[in-house]
Design a protein around this motif. Structure first.
Motif, PDB file in Angstrom:
ATOM      1  N   ASP A 137       0.833  -1.207   0.000  1.00  8.08           N
ATOM      2  CA  ASP A 137       0.000   0.000   0.000  1.00  8.08           C
ATOM      3  C   ASP A 137       0.871   1.261   0.000  1.00  8.08           C
ATOM      4  O   ASP A 137       0.580   2.247  -0.694  1.00  8.08           O
ATOM      5  CB  ASP A 137      -0.923   0.007   1.219  1.00  8.08           C
ATOM      6  CG  ASP A 137      -1.927  -1.136   1.175  1.00  8.08           C
ATOM      7  OD1 ASP A 137      -2.150  -1.660   0.072  1.00  8.08           O
ATOM      8  OD2 ASP A 137      -2.453  -1.507   2.245  1.00  8.08           O
ATOM      9  N   LEU A 138       1.967   1.235   0.771  1.00  9.30           N
ATOM     10  CA  LEU A 138       2.854   2.404   0.837  1.00  9.30           C
ATOM     11  C   LEU A 138       3.516   2.664  -0.518  1.00  9.30           C
ATOM     12  O   LEU A 138       3.654   3.824  -0.948  1.00  9.30           O
ATOM     13  CB  LEU A 138       3.924   2.175   1.914  1.00  9.30           C
ATOM     14  CG  LEU A 138       4.948   3.305   2.111  1.00  9.30           C
ATOM     15  CD1 LEU A 138       4.230   4.588   2.526  1.00  9.30           C
ATOM     16  CD2 LEU A 138       5.986   2.910   3.162  1.00  9.30           C
ATOM     17  N   ASN A 141       1.002   4.392  -2.810  1.00  6.37           N
ATOM     18  CA  ASN A 141       0.804   5.808  -2.441  1.00  6.37           C
ATOM     19  C   ASN A 141       1.981   6.667  -2.884  1.00  6.37           C
ATOM     20  O   ASN A 141       1.807   7.799  -3.352  1.00  6.37           O
ATOM     21  CB  ASN A 141       0.605   5.934  -0.938  1.00  6.37           C
ATOM     22  CG  ASN A 141      -0.696   5.298  -0.474  1.00  6.37           C
ATOM     23  OD1 ASN A 141      -1.657   5.190  -1.271  1.00  6.37           O
ATOM     24  ND2 ASN A 141      -0.757   4.865   0.774  1.00  6.37           N
ATOM     25  N   MET A 142       3.203   6.189  -2.719  1.00  6.47           N
ATOM     26  CA  MET A 142       4.377   6.953  -3.116  1.00  6.47           C
ATOM     27  C   MET A 142       4.403   7.170  -4.628  1.00  6.47           C
ATOM     28  O   MET A 142       4.795   8.230  -5.119  1.00  6.47           O
ATOM     29  CB  MET A 142       5.652   6.222  -2.673  1.00  6.47           C
ATOM     30  CG  MET A 142       5.881   6.217  -1.169  1.00  6.47           C
ATOM     31  SD  MET A 142       6.041   7.879  -0.501  1.00  6.47           S
ATOM     32  CE  MET A 142       7.530   8.414  -1.310  1.00  6.47           C
ATOM     33  N   ALA A 184       1.794   7.474  -6.558  1.00  7.02           N
ATOM     34  CA  ALA A 184       0.788   8.503  -6.856  1.00  7.02           C
ATOM     35  C   ALA A 184       1.297   9.886  -6.501  1.00  7.02           C
ATOM     36  O   ALA A 184       1.102  10.867  -7.232  1.00  7.02           O
ATOM     37  CB  ALA A 184      -0.508   8.188  -6.094  1.00  7.02           C
ATOM     38  N   ILE A 185       1.986  10.000  -5.390  1.00  5.58           N
ATOM     39  CA  ILE A 185       2.534  11.308  -4.961  1.00  5.58           C
ATOM     40  C   ILE A 185       3.573  11.788  -5.962  1.00  5.58           C
ATOM     41  O   ILE A 185       3.636  12.972  -6.308  1.00  5.58           O
ATOM     42  CB  ILE A 185       3.120  11.178  -3.546  1.00  5.58           C
ATOM     43  CG1 ILE A 185       1.998  10.959  -2.528  1.00  5.58           C
ATOM     44  CG2 ILE A 185       3.927  12.411  -3.166  1.00  5.58           C
ATOM     45  CD1 ILE A 185       2.470  10.640  -1.129  1.00  5.58           C
TER      46      ILE A 185
END
Length: 827
Positions: free
Chosen positions: A128-129, A132-133, A135-136
């Motif tokens: 999951d992390l 997210n990274m 996408a950022i």
């Protein structure tokens, strides 16, 4: 059978796996090796032993056969019991090891199961992390692309703003400089502002606006430089203000050569004033030395503190400031500071040496050591900045001060010893009331020796302050080697011992001044014993103590060996004792000479008593015997005959033919008698009258008796005697023989000299008719001589009981005196 110890933390108690080599099990050590047995390689190398119960080749049948054949029944039963105990112990240890490893295995299984559950959840979170990274990162890239043009325009505008601010600062420079460079303002801030703007103004001076700003700034800085120059010539500046002023002038690019000269000149005037203040505390120097120098107003420690805090401190600050200001600048090096500092320190050393010269007497040595220590510490700090500022001169000054104090201690020891000798002479010469005894010679000797030794040890303790561990200058090479050997050991201890021996010997060698009292014989005897004690023990003790407190270096200067000092002390003791014998012998001989010269030997009457002078001689010899016995051992006597006190004394010696001196004496007889006497002297043992005496009582008394009897012999040879004169000599000689033989080392010496006296009297007699021996004995054994001698012997015995410390000497002396008293009473 070896016992098993629980080891390791692996499952099942197995050893840990080897790391790196992958060679399987690690080689067991210690208890593990005893439990698991040797490795395969070691077992292959070792010889197979079927009787080794712990070995791999153990054979029960062979073991039992050997045990049954070698051991008795009792030992077999004991061995069986021991094996049973070992088997039970091994079973117990194996069960314990199994239980422990099983519990550890269960715990490890549970831990692994938990770790598997936790790692599954962590893997999901990490996925999951990562999403997210990603996408950022995508969003950040879109924003940066959209704002890139605006960011570039903003950076250009910021650069223009900074440039405008710099231009505004440059325009404001003349105003700031004028405000900060005004009198009483902040010139340091003006210098910093000008230093920041100077490079830019020089770079753009081709532009008219920038040239105008630069010219105005230079004018303001030139005015500031003039004011700083004027301030530099002010004598009231302290070192810190002087340094700041010179530093600002250097920042204004003033010539370093001129600033260096002005800096040293201003600092030198201030340091000269401090030296003048120190010199004002000292009395004016008197080259002639006629005027008495007044004592200093303050102690040496205060003087050194003022010099160190004022002069040395300011000189250190000057050196540090000079180095920080002019280091590396052209024209400011070339040894100016070193020459300047060397001149001032030389004068300071001269003032300090003059102050040290005012330290008369001993004073407080710890105060002097503290003063020299502070001086050396501050000087060492100065030498770290200026190595050429007089390091050798400062160390030499400290060394001279220490050596001067040691020399004063030597003179103080000499004065103390002379004072002790004066006290001893006064105690010996002091009149004593009847019935009251004064201090004996042993007490005076013990007091003198202990006082001198105690004073010497106290002096060594004071001198040791110069080499204490907390004293800075004690680490100098001089104080580690030369001071310990040449100043203390040789210059103080050895010099004092030699001076003591020379002084003591001077009582025997030095001619007495006109009118000066001669040294009493008791003092000669006491000094001889003192020098002998120094030769025996004191010198070695003093040198050992000195070497312990001031250890010499192996490569240091040569030292005076102890045996050489001991030889000097023994020589002085020998000379004093010989002189004592000569003085006492001369005193007794003087009485005998006067008694012979003042008597009419031709017209004298028939003797009826011993002359009083002979009684006095015996009393004096007895008193000398008591006096010498207080300080010296008895000595060895020659074996004496049993009838020494009763031996017949006659004008006819036992070695001469009595027929020559028959009553029918004819005038032709003297020629033959004289010839026979001379022939007999050729074969008799020669008596050395003034031979050196030994350090014992018998030898001393023998020497005195020889001098006395030799004087009597020579005086008799110069007189002409009648019959009664010859008989009086016969009576006196028998009386002397009766008592003097007990004091001599060899009674034959007394007998031989008295025989020569009698023979000389017979040769000089006009009518040589001797007295009957029975009459001579009767005269010598009756009357007052017995009472006088008995009282004298009682008195000498009481003195000896009070003053003699040695039991052996006291016992021998008492036995001899008791025997003499019994013989006198029997008469």
């Amino acid at each position: 059978m070896a016992e098993v110890e629980a080891v390791g933390s692996g499952a099942g108690g197995s050893p840990e796996a080897g790391s790196g080599s992958g060679s399987g099990w690690r080689r067991p050590h210690g208890p593990l090796q005893r439990y698991y047995g040797p490795s395969a390689a070691e077992a292959a190398e070792a010889a197979p032993d079927p009787t080794d119960i712990n070995g791999p080749h153990f054979d029960p049948e062979v073991f039992l056969t050997k045990v049954r054949s070698e051991c008795p029944l009792g030992q077999l039963l004991a061995r069986e019991a021991a094996l049973g105990r070992e088997i039970r112990a091994l079973d117990s240890d194996m069960q314990t090891l199994l239980y422990e490893n099983y519990n550890k295995f269960i715990s490890a299984t549970d831990t692994i199961r938990k770790m598997k559950v936790d790692f599954r959840r962590m893997e999901a979170e990490m996925d999951d992390l990562a999403a997210n990274m990603a996408a950022i990162s995508t969003s950040s890239a879109r924003v940066s692309a959209a704002l890139q043009d605006r960011h570039r325009r903003g950076a250009q505008l910021a650069g223009v703003q900074v440039l405008l601010r710099k231009l505004q600062s440059l325009v404001e420079v003349p105003g700031r400089l004028r405000r900060w460079a005004a009198p009483g303002a902040e010139p340091a801030r003006a210098l910093r502002c000008h230093a920041r703007a100077r490079a830019v103004l020089r770079h753009y001076r081709h532009l008219p606006s920038f040239r105008a700003i630069e010219d105005e700034s230079h004018a303001i800085m030139a005015e500031l430089a003039l004011r700083l120059r004027a301030r530099l010539r002010d004598d009231t500046l302290d070192p810190k203000e002087l340094t700041e002023c010179v530093e600002m002038l250097l920042q204004l690019e003033e010539p370093p050569e001129e600033l260096c000269e002005e800096f040293l000149s201003h600092a030198g005037a201030r340091l000269e004033a401090e030296l003048a203040a120190l010199e004002a505390e000292l009395p004016p120097a008197d080259p002639s030395g006629a005027a008495a120098t007044p004592p200093p107003t303050s102690d040496i420690l205060d003087f050194v503190d003022r010099g160190s805090s004022a002069f040395v401190g300011n000189l250190c600050l000057l050196a540090a400031s000079y180095r920080s200001l002019f280091e590396g600048r052209p024209g400011a090096g070339d040894g100016r500071l070193e020459a300047f500092a060397a001149t001032l320190t030389t004068r300071y050393f001269e003032l300090l040496e003059r102050r040290l010269a005012l330290e008369r007497g001993l004073g407080d040595t710890s105060l002097l050591v503290r003063a020299l220590d502070r001086f050396h510490r501050r000087l060492r700090a100065l030498l770290e900045l200026l190595p050429a500022a007089g390091a050798e001169a400062g160390a030499a000054l400290v060394a001279r001060a220490a050596r001067e104090r040691v020399d004063r201690y030597l003179r103080a020891l000499q004065t103390f010893f002379l004072g002790c000798l004066g006290d001893v002479r006064q105690a010996l010469a002091a009149p004593r009331p009847p019935g009251k005894e004064g201090p004996g010679l042993p007490d005076l000797l013990a007091t003198l020796a202990s006082s001198v030794l105690g004073q010497l040890k106290a002096v060594l303790a004071y001198v040791q302050l110069f080499t204490a561990k907390d004293v800075a200058f004690a680490s100098l090479p001089y104080f580690k080697g030369e001071f310990c050997v040449e100043a203390v050991r040789e210059g103080l201890v050895v010099a004092f011992v030699r001076w003591l021996c020379r002084t003591a010997r001077g009582f025997a060698d030095g001619p007495a001044e006109r009118g000066a009292p001669a040294a009493p014989p008791a003092l000669l005897l006491l000094l001889a014993r003192l020098c002998l004690d120094y030769e025996a023990t004191t010198i070695s003790y003093i040198l050992t103590l000195t070497d312990e407190q001031f250890p010499p270096q192996d490569t240091g200067p040569a030292v005076t060996p102890g045996p050489a000092l001991c030889a000097e002390a023994r020589g002085a003791a020998q000379r004093l004792l010989d002189h004592y014998v000569q003085v006492q012998g001369a005193a007794v001989a003087q009485m005998l000479r006067k008694s012979v010269e003042t008597r009419d030997w031709l017209g004298t009457v028939e003797p009826r008593n011993v002359r009083a002078v002979m009684k006095r001689v015996v009393e004096d010899i007895t008193a000398i015997d008591v006096q010498v016995g207080q300080l010296f051992e008895e000595g060895v006597r020659r074996a004496q005959s049993s009838d020494s006190s009763r031996r017949a004394f006659s004008v006819y010696s036992s070695s001469r033919a009595p027929g020559r001196y028959a009553p029918s004496y004819t005038p032709s007889a003297p020629m033959d008698t004289h010839l026979l006497s001379n022939i007999q002297k050729l074969f008799s043992e020669r008596i050395d009258i003034f031979s050196p005496v030994e350090f014992n009582k018998v030898s001393v008394l023998t020497g005195i008796i020889k001098i006395s009897l030799k004087t009597l012999l020579e005086c008799v040879r110069l007189r002409t005697l009648g019959r009664f004169g010859l008989q009086q000599v016969q009576v006196d000689g028998h009386y002397l023989q009766l008592y003097l033989w007990r004091f001599a080392a060899d009674e034959r010496v007394v007998q031989g000299l008295l025989d020569e006296v009698a023979a000389s009297a017979a040769h000089r007699c006009l009518d040589p008719v001797p007295m009957e021996h029975s009459v001579v004995e009767l005269i010598c054994e009756r009357g007052p001589p017995r009472v006088t001698l008995e009282n004298s012997l009682h008195l000498s015995l009481m003195k000896t009981l009070v003053t003699v410390d040695s039991p052996d000497i006291l016992e021998r002396w008492t036995d001899r005196q008791t025997l003499l008293l019994e013989e006198i009473r029997s008469i």
